[in-house]
Enzyme design. Sequence first.
Site, short mmCIF file in Angstrom:
data_model
loop_
_atom_site.label_atom_id
_atom_site.label_comp_id
_atom_site.label_asym_id
_atom_site.label_seq_id
_atom_site.Cartn_x
_atom_site.Cartn_y
_atom_site.Cartn_z
N ASP A 63 33.34 107.71 62.17
CA ASP A 63 34.38 108.29 60.68
C ASP A 63 35.18 109.37 60.97
O ASP A 63 33.96 110.86 61.09
CB ASP A 63 32.59 108.96 59.60
CG ASP A 63 32.73 106.80 59.57
OD1 ASP A 63 33.09 105.98 59.91
OD2 ASP A 63 30.78 106.47 58.81
N ASP A 104 28.93 97.86 63.91
CA ASP A 104 29.17 99.72 63.34
C ASP A 104 27.17 99.25 63.09
O ASP A 104 26.07 98.29 63.53
CB ASP A 104 30.12 98.85 61.85
CG ASP A 104 29.52 100.62 61.11
OD1 ASP A 104 29.96 101.81 61.99
OD2 ASP A 104 30.36 100.09 60.05
N GLU A 116 23.77 102.37 65.51
CA GLU A 116 22.45 103.87 66.44
C GLU A 116 20.98 103.84 65.78
O GLU A 116 20.59 104.33 67.11
CB GLU A 116 23.37 105.22 65.47
CG GLU A 116 24.22 105.72 65.43
CD GLU A 116 25.69 104.63 64.77
OE1 GLU A 116 25.59 103.99 63.55
OE2 GLU A 116 26.46 104.71 65.51
O1 MIG Z 1 28.13 103.96 56.03
O2 MIG Z 1 31.19 99.20 56.95
O3 MIG Z 1 32.13 103.97 61.00
O4 MIG Z 1 34.49 102.34 60.13
O5 MIG Z 1 34.20 101.04 57.69
C1 MIG Z 1 29.47 103.38 56.56
C2 MIG Z 1 32.05 100.35 56.18
C3 MIG Z 1 29.58 102.06 57.29
C4 MIG Z 1 30.71 103.23 59.12
C5 MIG Z 1 31.69 102.50 60.33
C6 MIG Z 1 33.04 102.33 59.42
C7 MIG Z 1 32.95 101.14 58.25
C8 MIG Z 1 31.90 101.18 57.09
N1 MIG Z 1 30.84 101.90 58.05
#
Ligand code: MIG
Length: 801
Positions: free
Chosen positions: A485, A407, A410
């Site tokens: 998200d 996650d 980016e």
């Molecule tokens: O700032 O890890 O897209 O699936 O549950 C949020 C927490 C960070 C974004 C991800 C989401 C995940 C969440 N993450």
Amino acid sequence: MILNTELEYKGNLFPSKIISYKKDVDTLYFTSDNGVVLQVTVERDSVLRFRFTTTSIFENDFSYAISQYASKGFNKLEVSEDDENYILTTSKLICHISKLDMRTSIFDAKDKTLISQDELGFHWEESHEYGGDIVKMSKSTFDGESYYGLGDKPVQNNLKGKRFENWVTDSYAFGRTTDPIYKTIPFFIGLHHKKAYGIFFDNTFRSFFDFCHERRNIASFWAQGGEMNYYFIYGPNMSDVVSNYTDLTGKLQNLPPLWALGYHQCKWSYYPESKVKEVTKKFRELKIPCDAIYLDIDYMDGFRCFTWNKEYFPDPKRMVKELAEDGFKTIVIIDPGIKIDKDYSVYQEGLEKDYFCKRADGPYMKGKVWPGECYFPDFTNPEVREWWSNLFKELIEDIGVKGVWNDMNEPAVMDVPGKTFPNDVRHNYDGNHSSHRKAHNVYGMQMARATYHGLKKFSYPKRPFVITRSAYSGTQRYTSTWTGDNVASWEHLSIANAQAQRMCMSGFSFVGSDIGGFAEQPNGELFTRWIQLGVFHPFCRTHSSGDHGDQEPYAFDSNVTNIVRKFIEIRYQLLPYLYTAFWRYANEGIPILKSLVLFDQQDSHTHYRNDEFIFGEKILVCPILEPNAKGRRMYFPRGNWFSFWDDELVKGGEEKWVDADIDSLPIYIKEGAIIPKYPVQQYVGEKTIDELKLDVYYKLGKEKSQVYEDAHDGYDYKKGRYSLRNFTFVGKKDAVIIQQYKSGKFITEYDTFQLNLHGLPFKIEKIMVDSEEFDMKKLIIKDNTLIVSKEFTDIKILGKK
Ligand code: MIG
């Protein structure tokens, strides 16, 4: 934003007349009077690569997107010239390169139709701020031309009239018009006169695509740096364009383990251990099939990657083992940010080995993410990737975690403008040192790649499973992905449908959305409709932010639970069908979901359709995207379709109302199809498959189907231990012939098929199986079911004349 037409400093510059030409095996070089060199490489008869330099020297030819396994080679390459053009001819294409100004035109070699033509063609502006060029390309459009592709853009299928930007971005609660979002896939498909071509602009800088938005008859693309470097991929079939693009940027390096195609349950966050167990127990109690359970960031110690919060999870190894005994694979999240903490070994090691990204003048790239201030590994450095992959040893080999979820790659940074690294951050870029301007779009991809290699190493002899949020073209080789998200709204259900189709069309089929929506909370109806769509997405996972209550299939009312169970059960029954689609995707780059335009581009009704899609090769699905619906109108592609529910036959080529109350969904099977099914299991491998069900749908005519199976995990299939059944169905007025041709060395556990014949227009009188008469007493007449040996080669079903 730099607009294509905005004139900056010197304004647009153009190549002047060609003064020299040189051929080197498969590559032609044209040099203009003002020092521009155009390099045209014939990759395949239908794939040409165009590269331009304005300095007469090309940069090192390096790409993260292009696969080392991409097929190369062509049957024909001839170069000639007339007064105006150099003319390059392959067996599929003819390309004219204008002597006056380097503009190109591409024709179909067979019928000489013009497929693509430069308008201004290549042009550039010198970048005053960064050096190098802002590189641009513009092409004329054709009457009725449509555009598709570009990865995860949340808009409707046909991109005509729109402009897009590519710069991977953490986009919490994005909407229809948010652009860019998480992924950069600079590949589009053009379709006109029923012929399709693709363009892959392999440039990782911030890039833009304009499809007749700025100027009515012009499609253009440009990037803030790097090279004008693009591949032209001719069809004329759209599905060939997509498979050729996928071949170029890489197919799945290994099939996913079958369990990864099961249902996954996720939430931010399930903790402590007792909560995880409560959820998994509930699934088994309620008999809702589920294969994977996710641990989000709270499993870690202070969000430090590769650590555990020992208060919540005192003995992860035991927990993971107990979950595994109950059929659950544990998947954990790993983010790129490494907490600045002198007592934390990953931080210490990264620092010692100089693996973290640095700013232009030397300081570390420091940014705030979940753990607080962090440094970030430079995943574009091969040595860092190797180090990173080895960090998974304990998690995978010792603790037994089966999958990793990447996650924030980016990379997302909190509380800063732009939500990511500043432009000046330096990257290794596999030895082609660059700034973040060039590396940004591939950072997440390289993290996922390193993660994949770690999992591959430590899961051996089993197959790895990785999921990533950010991606650039080619990421599909290593991992699956989700759409980020989203929001629990009806509009987002429709966005999920569009995104999954578009990703499949963009070479990245292993995709799904957060079922039910990540932000906010769905009601039971929305959740039900989302599951009904989600079970037909290649990746099928419920996920939610957890801020707004529970989102498990049992968190609503019992009616919802029952319908959701029914649809997840359908997915599990269809696993051999879906697995076959994955095999075709891995082998031939054939997308797992096909938008109707991809399924039948000859039918112009499909060019603007959005909702309906083909799941695999033979199943037509149309999600219900509105509340209180008892059905909807949908378009049936040409051909005949059987209702999945009651075998009602529907003639295609028109739009029709179909009923679909809350417990139902429009699902139709292509006539002549043979659909394989497994029994419902609570998780993959729960049962021995002792019989394969084959649902056979009548057609007057011929239809081919395939069923691919193997050990469902491991690598033996690469050594020929797979079982591929090729079925041919031939239907006549009073007879049906089914033939099987099998290849591969894998021996399936079952010995028999249960054949179910749907829609037979005649009453069965006699059945011959491999020239022996079948005992008619054994035919279950009610639903035309018979059991036959899996080894059969020829079945004749004869009706009364
Ligand atoms: O700032 O890890 O897209 O699936 O549950 C949020 C927490 C960070 C974004 C991800 C989401 C995940 C969440 N993450």
